[in-house]
Scaffold this motif. Structure first.
Motif, PDB file in Angstrom:
ATOM      1  N   GLU A  28       0.859  -1.309   0.045  1.00  0.00           N
ATOM      2  CA  GLU A  28       0.045  -0.142  -0.123  1.00  0.00           C
ATOM      3  C   GLU A  28       0.878   1.180  -0.132  1.00  0.00           C
ATOM      4  N   GLN A  29       2.038   1.151   0.740  1.00  0.00           N
ATOM      5  CA  GLN A  29       2.891   2.443   0.973  1.00  0.00           C
ATOM      6  C   GLN A  29       3.570   2.651  -0.331  1.00  0.00           C
ATOM      7  N   THR A  30       4.140   1.511  -1.023  1.00  0.00           N
ATOM      8  CA  THR A  30       4.930   1.490  -2.324  1.00  0.00           C
ATOM      9  C   THR A  30       4.089   1.731  -3.750  1.00  0.00           C
ATOM     10  N   GLN A  31       2.784   1.225  -3.684  1.00  0.00           N
ATOM     11  CA  GLN A  31       2.180   1.432  -4.651  1.00  0.00           C
ATOM     12  C   GLN A  31       2.194   2.836  -5.561  1.00  0.00           C
ATOM     13  N   PRO A  32       1.898   3.760  -4.919  1.00  0.00           N
ATOM     14  CA  PRO A  32       1.902   5.414  -5.331  1.00  0.00           C
ATOM     15  C   PRO A  32       3.158   5.551  -6.121  1.00  0.00           C
ATOM     16  N   MET A  33       4.311   5.191  -5.209  1.00  0.00           N
ATOM     17  CA  MET A  33       5.472   5.619  -5.986  1.00  0.00           C
ATOM     18  C   MET A  33       5.811   4.864  -7.141  1.00  0.00           C
ATOM     19  N   LEU A  34       5.469   3.652  -7.359  1.00  0.00           N
ATOM     20  CA  LEU A  34       5.630   2.740  -8.273  1.00  0.00           C
ATOM     21  C   LEU A  34       4.754   3.435  -9.727  1.00  0.00           C
ATOM     22  N   GLU A  35       3.629   3.678  -9.145  1.00  0.00           N
ATOM     23  CA  GLU A  35       2.792   4.317 -10.286  1.00  0.00           C
ATOM     24  C   GLU A  35       3.338   5.481 -10.727  1.00  0.00           C
ATOM     25  N   PHE A  37       6.267   6.442 -10.991  1.00  0.00           N
ATOM     26  CA  PHE A  37       7.689   6.025 -11.431  1.00  0.00           C
ATOM     27  C   PHE A  37       7.349   5.428 -13.036  1.00  0.00           C
ATOM     28  N   MET A  38       6.296   4.622 -12.984  1.00  0.00           N
ATOM     29  CA  MET A  38       5.916   4.108 -14.470  1.00  0.00           C
ATOM     30  C   MET A  38       5.181   5.283 -15.295  1.00  0.00           C
ATOM     31  N   ASP A  39       4.688   6.094 -14.478  1.00  0.00           N
ATOM     32  CA  ASP A  39       4.070   7.213 -15.326  1.00  0.00           C
ATOM     33  C   ASP A  39       5.174   8.170 -15.955  1.00  0.00           C
ATOM     34  N   ASP A  40       6.296   8.343 -15.157  1.00  0.00           N
ATOM     35  CA  ASP A  40       7.276   9.205 -15.624  1.00  0.00           C
ATOM     36  C   ASP A  40       8.163   8.259 -16.699  1.00  0.00           C
ATOM     37  N   LEU A  41       8.317   6.807 -16.572  1.00  0.00           N
ATOM     38  CA  LEU A  41       9.061   6.019 -17.435  1.00  0.00           C
ATOM     39  C   LEU A  41       8.473   5.883 -18.917  1.00  0.00           C
ATOM     40  N   ALA A  42       7.127   5.532 -18.761  1.00  0.00           N
ATOM     41  CA  ALA A  42       6.382   5.046 -20.058  1.00  0.00           C
ATOM     42  C   ALA A  42       6.843   6.053 -21.208  1.00  0.00           C
TER      43      ALA A  42
END
Length: 91
Positions: A28-35, A37-42
């Motif tokens: 739950e804590q890391t999901q927003p950070m991963l999302e 990151f993926m938004d920036d990386l895509a």
């Protein structure tokens, strides 16, 4: 003996419950950070994919001691010239 096995199983269940609770909270804590990151990386990955249309023309990535990553183009097959985008990448 049966009592000992029952206590050990109960302790194992408690530890598994704690582990699952930790994993759920961590997720739950890391999901927003991963999302994020993926938004920036895509978009960057899409740009990269446009530059390299045929992965078979390139060697495996190489990581240099300073951390730079190099993807070398294989020797061009006879009669096949690199695309204008690929030529633009040459330094």
């Amino acid at each position: 003996m049966v009592f000992i096995a029952t206590v050990s199983m109960a302790q194992a269940d408690d530890r598994l419950d704690l582990l699952f609770d930790f994993m759920e909270e961590f997720s739950e804590q890391t999901q927003p950070m991963l999302e994020e990151f993926m938004d920036d990386l895509a978009p960057k990955l899409e740009q990269f994919q446009e530059l390299i249309s045929d992965w078979s023309l390139y060697e495996a990535p190489e990581v240099l001691p300073n951390g730079d990553i190099i993807i070398r183009r294989k020797s061009a097959p006879l009669g096949k010239e690199p695309s204008p985008k690929q030529k633009a990448l040459e330094i």
